[in-house]
Design a protein around this motif. Structure first.
Motif, PDB file in Angstrom:
ATOM      1  N   TRP A  57       0.833  -1.198   0.000  1.00 44.94           N
ATOM      2  CA  TRP A  57       0.000   0.000   0.000  1.00 44.94           C
ATOM      3  C   TRP A  57       0.870   1.251   0.000  1.00 44.94           C
ATOM      4  O   TRP A  57       1.819   1.335   0.769  1.00 44.94           O
ATOM      5  CB  TRP A  57      -0.906   0.013   1.230  1.00 44.94           C
ATOM      6  N   SER A  58       0.535   2.238  -0.826  1.00 48.13           N
ATOM      7  CA  SER A  58       1.228   3.529  -0.813  1.00 48.13           C
ATOM      8  C   SER A  58       0.371   4.589  -0.134  1.00 48.13           C
ATOM      9  O   SER A  58       0.705   5.765  -0.145  1.00 48.13           O
ATOM     10  CB  SER A  58       1.589   3.966  -2.239  1.00 48.13           C
ATOM     11  N   GLU A  70      -3.367   6.075  -7.902  1.00 50.85           N
ATOM     12  CA  GLU A  70      -2.462   4.997  -7.516  1.00 50.85           C
ATOM     13  C   GLU A  70      -2.467   4.857  -5.996  1.00 50.85           C
ATOM     14  O   GLU A  70      -2.265   5.824  -5.270  1.00 50.85           O
ATOM     15  CB  GLU A  70      -1.054   5.295  -8.006  1.00 50.85           C
ATOM     16  N   GLY A  72      -1.154   1.685  -4.538  1.00 52.04           N
ATOM     17  CA  GLY A  72      -0.215   0.644  -4.144  1.00 52.04           C
ATOM     18  C   GLY A  72       0.131  -0.259  -5.301  1.00 52.04           C
ATOM     19  O   GLY A  72      -0.129   0.060  -6.455  1.00 52.04           O
ATOM     20  N   GLU A  73       0.720  -1.396  -4.949  1.00 53.59           N
ATOM     21  CA  GLU A  73       1.068  -2.410  -5.934  1.00 53.59           C
ATOM     22  C   GLU A  73       0.522  -3.753  -5.489  1.00 53.59           C
ATOM     23  O   GLU A  73       0.408  -4.021  -4.290  1.00 53.59           O
ATOM     24  CB  GLU A  73       2.587  -2.523  -6.099  1.00 53.59           C
ATOM     25  N   GLU A  75       0.955  -7.966  -6.423  1.00 54.62           N
ATOM     26  CA  GLU A  75       1.721  -8.971  -7.148  1.00 54.62           C
ATOM     27  C   GLU A  75       0.952 -10.275  -7.110  1.00 54.62           C
ATOM     28  O   GLU A  75       0.446 -10.698  -6.068  1.00 54.62           O
ATOM     29  CB  GLU A  75       3.110  -9.147  -6.529  1.00 54.62           C
ATOM     30  N   SER A  81       1.605  -5.342 -10.626  1.00 53.93           N
ATOM     31  CA  SER A  81       0.796  -4.279 -11.220  1.00 53.93           C
ATOM     32  C   SER A  81       0.552  -3.160 -10.223  1.00 53.93           C
ATOM     33  O   SER A  81       0.521  -3.389  -9.013  1.00 53.93           O
ATOM     34  CB  SER A  81      -0.574  -4.824 -11.641  1.00 53.93           C
ATOM     35  N   THR A  82       0.340  -1.981 -10.754  1.00 55.57           N
ATOM     36  CA  THR A  82      -0.080  -0.859  -9.932  1.00 55.57           C
ATOM     37  C   THR A  82      -1.531  -1.083  -9.554  1.00 55.57           C
ATOM     38  O   THR A  82      -2.332  -1.550 -10.360  1.00 55.57           O
ATOM     39  CB  THR A  82       0.075   0.460 -10.709  1.00 55.57           C
ATOM     40  N   MET A  83      -1.875  -0.754  -8.317  1.00 48.78           N
ATOM     41  CA  MET A  83      -3.257  -0.863  -7.856  1.00 48.78           C
ATOM     42  C   MET A  83      -3.836   0.559  -7.778  1.00 48.78           C
ATOM     43  O   MET A  83      -3.171   1.472  -7.285  1.00 48.78           O
ATOM     44  CB  MET A  83      -3.315  -1.551  -6.495  1.00 48.78           C
ATOM     45  N   TYR A  84      -5.046   0.717  -8.285  1.00 49.70           N
ATOM     46  CA  TYR A  84      -5.703   2.018  -8.344  1.00 49.70           C
ATOM     47  C   TYR A  84      -6.974   2.009  -7.499  1.00 49.70           C
ATOM     48  O   TYR A  84      -7.590   0.959  -7.306  1.00 49.70           O
ATOM     49  CB  TYR A  84      -6.058   2.360  -9.795  1.00 49.70           C
TER      50      TYR A  84
END
Length: 151
Positions: A57-58, A70, A72-73, A75, A81-84
């Protein structure tokens, strides 16, 4: 009416629950309060991702986000992949279960595998409207999948 609809992804069924709303980017949103929703990946998304095993998580609880921001990411056995974000609003709370062990997404995407709680007043799709989105994009999705398999 049944509590789910089924979209066939070739020979694999993607079950679409009718007790929640959807967005075209393959998230479900289930109301848990006034303009407050639990958000998770649809069965369609989980099938395309295959085995999810890492989330980064970003954002944190209380973050304001725009639609498709955006956050987070993710896998999976398919890719990193980038998570939106599903919609614009406030990410109220990240699910501590998937933060600790994202395999809950694979095991129970409509239950314990939810991603976060979102406060939003966005317009959402019904299950039937989401099924229309899937039907309209399935041919293109199949071409992408076949292209990835042939690489």
């Amino acid at each position: 009416m049944s509590d789910e609809l089924t979209f066939m992804m070739g020979q694999f069924p993607a079950r679409i629950r009718t007790d929640r709303n959807y967005v075209a980017t393959h998230f479900w949103l289930q109301s848990i309060g006034l303009e407050l929703y639990r958000v998770g990946f649809t069965a369609y998304a989980v099938r395309l991702l295959q085995d999810v095993y890492f989330l980064d998580w970003s954002i944190s609880d209380g973050t304001m986000v725009g639609k498709k921001a955006e956050i987070g990411e993710i896998e999976s056995s398919k890719a990193l992949s980038t998570m939106y974000s599903a919609e614009a609003g406030e990410i109220v709370r990240i699910n501590p279960v998937v933060a600790a062990d994202p395999s809950a997404i694979n095991a129970d995407s409509y239950g314990e595998g939810w991603l976060y709680e979102l406060r939003t007043n966005s317009s959402l799709l019904s299950a039937a409207e989401y099924m229309d989105v899937l039907a309209a994009s399935w041919e293109k999705t199949q071409a992408i999948i076949k292209g990835q398999m042939n690489q």
